[in-house]
Design a protein around this motif. Structure first.
Motif, mmCIF file in Angstrom:
data_model
loop_
_atom_site.group_PDB
_atom_site.id
_atom_site.type_symbol
_atom_site.label_atom_id
_atom_site.label_comp_id
_atom_site.label_asym_id
_atom_site.label_seq_id
_atom_site.Cartn_x
_atom_site.Cartn_y
_atom_site.Cartn_z
ATOM 1 N N ILE A 11 -5.145 11.526 -11.062
ATOM 2 C CA ILE A 11 -6.483 10.947 -11.143
ATOM 3 C C ILE A 11 -6.373 9.468 -10.806
ATOM 4 O O ILE A 11 -5.698 8.705 -11.503
ATOM 5 C CB ILE A 11 -7.090 11.172 -12.543
ATOM 6 C CG1 ILE A 11 -7.252 12.679 -12.772
ATOM 7 C CG2 ILE A 11 -8.429 10.448 -12.680
ATOM 8 C CD1 ILE A 11 -7.738 13.059 -14.150
ATOM 9 N N VAL A 12 -7.001 9.095 -9.707
ATOM 10 C CA VAL A 12 -6.888 7.735 -9.189
ATOM 11 C C VAL A 12 -8.113 6.935 -9.630
ATOM 12 O O VAL A 12 -9.251 7.299 -9.322
ATOM 13 C CB VAL A 12 -6.784 7.739 -7.651
ATOM 14 C CG1 VAL A 12 -6.545 6.326 -7.126
ATOM 15 C CG2 VAL A 12 -5.675 8.671 -7.189
ATOM 16 N N ALA A 13 -7.873 5.856 -10.363
ATOM 17 C CA ALA A 13 -8.974 5.093 -10.951
ATOM 18 C C ALA A 13 -8.836 3.606 -10.650
ATOM 19 O O ALA A 13 -8.001 2.928 -11.218
ATOM 20 C CB ALA A 13 -9.022 5.307 -12.466
ATOM 21 N N ALA A 85 -2.107 -1.703 -4.013
ATOM 22 C CA ALA A 85 -3.047 -2.604 -3.355
ATOM 23 C C ALA A 85 -4.136 -1.841 -2.600
ATOM 24 O O ALA A 85 -5.169 -2.404 -2.249
ATOM 25 C CB ALA A 85 -2.298 -3.524 -2.399
ATOM 26 N N SER A 86 -3.911 -0.565 -2.346
ATOM 27 C CA SER A 86 -4.887 0.276 -1.643
ATOM 28 C C SER A 86 -4.870 1.658 -2.277
ATOM 29 O O SER A 86 -3.980 1.981 -3.070
ATOM 30 C CB SER A 86 -4.518 0.397 -0.160
ATOM 31 O OG SER A 86 -3.260 1.055 -0.028
ATOM 32 N N GLN A 89 -1.652 3.448 -1.417
ATOM 33 C CA GLN A 89 -0.513 3.044 -2.238
ATOM 34 C C GLN A 89 -0.628 3.586 -3.662
ATOM 35 O O GLN A 89 0.375 3.972 -4.273
ATOM 36 C CB GLN A 89 -0.399 1.515 -2.257
ATOM 37 C CG GLN A 89 0.006 0.906 -0.922
ATOM 38 C CD GLN A 89 1.373 1.367 -0.448
ATOM 39 O OE1 GLN A 89 2.272 1.604 -1.259
ATOM 40 N NE2 GLN A 89 1.530 1.498 0.861
ATOM 41 N N SER A 90 -1.852 3.634 -4.185
ATOM 42 C CA SER A 90 -2.058 4.179 -5.533
ATOM 43 C C SER A 90 -1.677 5.654 -5.583
ATOM 44 O O SER A 90 -0.995 6.107 -6.504
ATOM 45 C CB SER A 90 -3.515 3.992 -5.968
ATOM 46 O OG SER A 90 -3.812 2.625 -6.161
ATOM 47 N N CYS A 91 -2.131 6.408 -4.576
ATOM 48 C CA CYS A 91 -1.786 7.834 -4.520
ATOM 49 C C CYS A 91 -0.282 8.024 -4.372
ATOM 50 O O CYS A 91 0.311 8.884 -5.031
ATOM 51 C CB CYS A 91 -2.512 8.502 -3.358
ATOM 52 S SG CYS A 91 -4.299 8.651 -3.594
ATOM 53 N N LYS A 92 0.325 7.209 -3.535
ATOM 54 C CA LYS A 92 1.778 7.295 -3.329
ATOM 55 C C LYS A 92 2.523 7.048 -4.639
ATOM 56 O O LYS A 92 3.486 7.753 -4.965
ATOM 57 C CB LYS A 92 2.204 6.282 -2.264
ATOM 58 C CG LYS A 92 3.659 6.393 -1.843
ATOM 59 C CD LYS A 92 3.946 5.519 -0.637
ATOM 60 C CE LYS A 92 5.376 5.728 -0.143
ATOM 61 N NZ LYS A 92 5.617 5.009 1.119
ATOM 62 N N ASN A 93 2.057 6.071 -5.433
ATOM 63 C CA ASN A 93 2.681 5.786 -6.722
ATOM 64 C C ASN A 93 2.542 6.962 -7.682
ATOM 65 O O ASN A 93 3.464 7.289 -8.431
ATOM 66 C CB ASN A 93 2.059 4.538 -7.350
ATOM 67 C CG ASN A 93 2.429 3.270 -6.609
ATOM 68 O OD1 ASN A 93 3.273 3.279 -5.714
ATOM 69 N ND2 ASN A 93 1.792 2.162 -6.961
ATOM 70 N N GLU A 183 1.189 3.656 6.121
ATOM 71 C CA GLU A 183 -0.249 3.641 5.861
ATOM 72 C C GLU A 183 -1.019 3.324 7.146
ATOM 73 O O GLU A 183 -0.574 2.537 7.975
ATOM 74 C CB GLU A 183 -0.568 2.594 4.793
ATOM 75 C CG GLU A 183 -2.022 2.585 4.357
ATOM 76 C CD GLU A 183 -2.275 1.697 3.159
ATOM 77 O OE1 GLU A 183 -3.434 1.600 2.739
ATOM 78 O OE2 GLU A 183 -1.305 1.103 2.626
ATOM 79 N N SER A 184 -2.168 3.973 7.314
ATOM 80 C CA SER A 184 -2.972 3.791 8.517
ATOM 81 C C SER A 184 -4.444 3.677 8.149
ATOM 82 O O SER A 184 -4.909 4.301 7.182
ATOM 83 C CB SER A 184 -2.771 4.981 9.465
ATOM 84 O OG SER A 184 -3.746 5.004 10.481
#
Length: 228
Positions: A11-13, A85-86, A89-93, A183-184
């Motif tokens: 869950i990305v918040a 930062a994006s 990147q959040s999903c990757k983390n 990232e693109s």
């Protein structure tokens, strides 16, 4: 080491930290007596109480979130990952927390979509068992106009388009490989990241109530939805 078939939800918040004097981030605003994000997490545990939830939050928001959890006595199980930062990147983390050799499925969901139905979550997971990449969609009901570089634009057939929601559910190893890419700007959602690998994305029916809360109007709609 034996492979374990697993089911996760990331869950990305929020992508920005709390700043002094800034408004409270939308995921923390109260709806129906508790913060939006708590409703969202609860939806996934309502679908499957054993689902492993990973919550991605900016570091600057984590202490405030913990205060809210204590205030509202929110004790549902989840792992915390740092926001980037994006969104990419959040999903990757979040994905990186899943064990390297995990076998199974992972849903990636917007933290400010608290009204996803258990039926929609189930459709996504069930279809992904064979399809590997699944997104929930709805028909477009408004008339659409393509503008491009034109001032007046032109109407386009809305039957040619679908409105895309989350959760988007993927084979764990597929999404891990997809997020190894650079990232693109072309990556508008998680499905577009796996499509870059040549993976076909399968569409299933979403639910109309699964709105993304982004405006004060949306908050008012959310209050009404909770009363239905």
């Amino acid at each position: 080491m034996a492979h374990i078939t697993s089911k996760y939800a990331i869950i990305v918040a929020g992508g920005k930290g709390l700043r002094m004097g800034a408004d409270i981030p939308k995921q923390f605003l109260p709806v129906g007596g508790k913060p939006v994000l708590m409703h969202t997490i609860s939806r996934f545990h309502a679908y499957d109480k054993d689902l492993k939830v990973i919550l991605v939050l900016p570091k600057t928001q984590q202490a405030y979130w913990q205060e809210l959890c204590e205030q509202y006595h929110f004790d549902e199980d989840y792992q915390l990952a740092d926001g980037g930062a994006s969104r990419f990147q959040s999903c990757k983390n979040g994905i990186s927390i899943i064990p390297t050799d995990a076998v199974g499925l992972v849903a990636i969901h917007d933290g400010v979509r608290p009204f996803v139905s258990c039926d929609t979550i189930s459709r996504c997971f069930d279809t992904a068992e064979t399809a590997k990449a699944v997104i929930p969609v709805l028909p477009v009901t408004d008339t659409l106009r393509f503008v491009g570089d034109s001032h007046s634009g032109r109407n386009v057939l809305r039957s040619d388009y679908k409105a895309v929601q989350t959760p988007q559910v993927f084979d764990i190893q597929l999404i891990k490989k997809a997020y190894e890419q650079e990232e693109s700007a072309d990556f508008t959602d998680d499905a577009s990241v796996v499509e870059r690998l040549g993976q076909v994305v399968t569409m299933v029916e979403g639910n109309r109530e699964n709105i993304k809360i982004t405006t004060p109007f949306d908050l008012k709609v959310a209050e009404v939805l909770l009363e239905l």
